[in-house]
Design a protein around this motif. Structure first.
Motif, PDB file in Angstrom:
ATOM      1  N   LEU A  83       0.860  -1.199  -0.160  1.00 53.32           N
ATOM      2  CA  LEU A  83      -0.017   0.021   0.173  1.00 53.32           C
ATOM      3  C   LEU A  83       0.879   1.047  -0.034  1.00 53.32           C
ATOM      4  O   LEU A  83       1.880   1.417   1.009  1.00 53.32           O
ATOM      5  N   SER A  84       0.508   2.105  -0.981  1.00 50.93           N
ATOM      6  CA  SER A  84       1.339   3.185  -1.029  1.00 50.93           C
ATOM      7  C   SER A  84       0.408   4.677  -0.582  1.00 50.93           C
ATOM      8  O   SER A  84      -0.762   4.492  -0.910  1.00 50.93           O
ATOM      9  N   GLN A 120      -4.627  -0.182  -8.609  1.00 55.88           N
ATOM     10  CA  GLN A 120      -3.214  -0.571  -8.513  1.00 55.88           C
ATOM     11  C   GLN A 120      -2.166  -0.195  -9.503  1.00 55.88           C
ATOM     12  O   GLN A 120      -2.821   0.304 -10.650  1.00 55.88           O
ATOM     13  N   ILE A 121      -1.007   0.149  -9.145  1.00 57.07           N
ATOM     14  CA  ILE A 121      -0.082   0.548 -10.113  1.00 57.07           C
ATOM     15  C   ILE A 121       1.125  -0.543 -10.272  1.00 57.07           C
ATOM     16  O   ILE A 121       1.653  -1.027  -9.354  1.00 57.07           O
ATOM     17  N   ILE A 273      -2.547   0.627  -4.336  1.00 57.33           N
ATOM     18  CA  ILE A 273      -1.831  -0.562  -4.232  1.00 57.33           C
ATOM     19  C   ILE A 273      -0.510  -0.548  -5.382  1.00 57.33           C
ATOM     20  O   ILE A 273      -0.681  -0.321  -6.674  1.00 57.33           O
ATOM     21  N   LEU A 274       0.355  -0.747  -4.981  1.00 59.37           N
ATOM     22  CA  LEU A 274       1.773  -0.870  -5.656  1.00 59.37           C
ATOM     23  C   LEU A 274       1.992  -2.675  -5.991  1.00 59.37           C
ATOM     24  O   LEU A 274       1.836  -3.129  -5.163  1.00 59.37           O
ATOM     25  N   TYR A 275       1.647  -3.086  -7.030  1.00 51.94           N
ATOM     26  CA  TYR A 275       1.814  -4.270  -7.563  1.00 51.94           C
ATOM     27  C   TYR A 275       3.100  -4.632  -8.137  1.00 51.94           C
ATOM     28  O   TYR A 275       3.463  -4.296  -9.121  1.00 51.94           O
ATOM     29  N   LEU A 276       4.008  -5.604  -7.638  1.00 52.38           N
ATOM     30  CA  LEU A 276       5.274  -5.833  -8.074  1.00 52.38           C
ATOM     31  C   LEU A 276       5.019  -6.818  -9.150  1.00 52.38           C
ATOM     32  O   LEU A 276       4.861  -8.074  -9.148  1.00 52.38           O
TER      33      LEU A 276
END
Length: 286
Positions: A83-84, A120-121, A273-276
């Motif tokens: 979470l950003s 998400q990103i 949301i930051l998605y790897l």
């Protein structure tokens, strides 16, 4: 009992990129009986429901935190998703474009937008991901002095939450969930009736950060309801649908937060949301 100033668990079931500090703590969920030997905290220690992981997903980690950690705030994230708290301009513009297109029925634009990327990103660089996680961890204590709960942006469906669940899962499970809430949590039920039957948004993924008071209240509620539901339904044998309690719990967050807003005037912040998006050999995104 593990004592921490703040505790944000990150759910893992396999080896992957990970980050750890005084606040961010990897947890091996479903560790009881797992063939993976992950050097993380395990959700099979202390008071736990680790053996239920195939049906409860990351909730086994949430339960473990609730019963075994003493902190001023708690959080849950996933091994690919963090979470950003930063405002990303490109992301904000994309959501505005989507909402504008929905209002004016601009279907060609709606169809071009990936629904999954509206909350998400994607990040493919592990070093960049680590930098963003560190920044969040550094700032989270001060953020929690201002906010009671931090959640990801809402996921938006093109139909009601109820109809979306009916299309994707076993709707009788959702029906029984609502029955239990109506019978045993009469004060909370109107929020669920409204947001599930008529609303089209959820807080996705069971990702959150909450002050202790609200984390405990939410945990007591969801596990009371889900354990009662567990006794009333037959767990599907299908590997996807057997994750029933994980799917249902995603629909439980938003109505409960609205209940807390009305009854306790909590202050809520929404992050991203930051998605790897790291692909490994012989593996697609999961």
């Amino acid at each position: 009992m593990l004592k921490k100033k703040g505790f944000i668990g990150v759910a893992f079931h396999k080896k992957f990129f990970s980050y750890k500090d005084d606040v961010i703590v990897p947890i091996h969920v479903g560790s009881k009986g797992s063939r993976e030997n992950l050097e993380y905290l395990k959700d099979s220690s202390g008071d736990n429901i680790s053996e239920k992981n195939k049906n409860f997903c990351e909730l086994t980690g949430i339960y473990w935190m609730w019963k075994n950690v003493d902190a001023s705030f708690y959080g849950m994230m996933h091994y690919r998703r963090y979470l950003s708290l930063e405002n990303e301009l490109g992301y904000k513009l994309k959501r505005i474009l989507y909402i504008f297109s929905r209002l004016f029925y601009l279907k060609p634009i709606i169809n071009l937008l990936d629904m999954r990327e509206l909350f998400q990103i994607k990040i493919s660089d592990e070093k960049l991901m680590e930098q963003k996680i560190k920044r969040m961890s550094k700032n989270i204590t001060s953020e929690m002095q201002e906010y009671d709960v931090i959640l990801p942006k809402k996921e938006i469906f093109n139909k009601s939450v109820y109809l979306q669940y009916k299309k994707a899962h076993i709707v009788e499970h959702l029906d029984k969930l609502l029955e239990i809430i109506e019978e045993d949590h009469e004060e909370i039920y109107p929020y669920y009736k409204k947001r599930i039957k008529k609303g089209n948004k959820i807080y996705p993924l069971n990702v959150f950060i909450m002050k202790k008071e609200y984390f405990f209240e939410y945990s007591e509620f969801i596990f009371d309801v889900l354990f009662k539901l567990e006794k009333k339904i037959k767990i599907p044998s299908d590997p996807y649908q057997m994750r029933v309690f994980g799917f249902l719990s995603e629909r439980m967050m938003l109505p409960f937060i609205e209940y807390l807003k009305d009854k306790k005037n909590i202050n809520v912040k929404e992050g991203v949301i930051l998605y790897l998006d790291r692909k490994e050999k012989n593996e697609g995104n999961i």
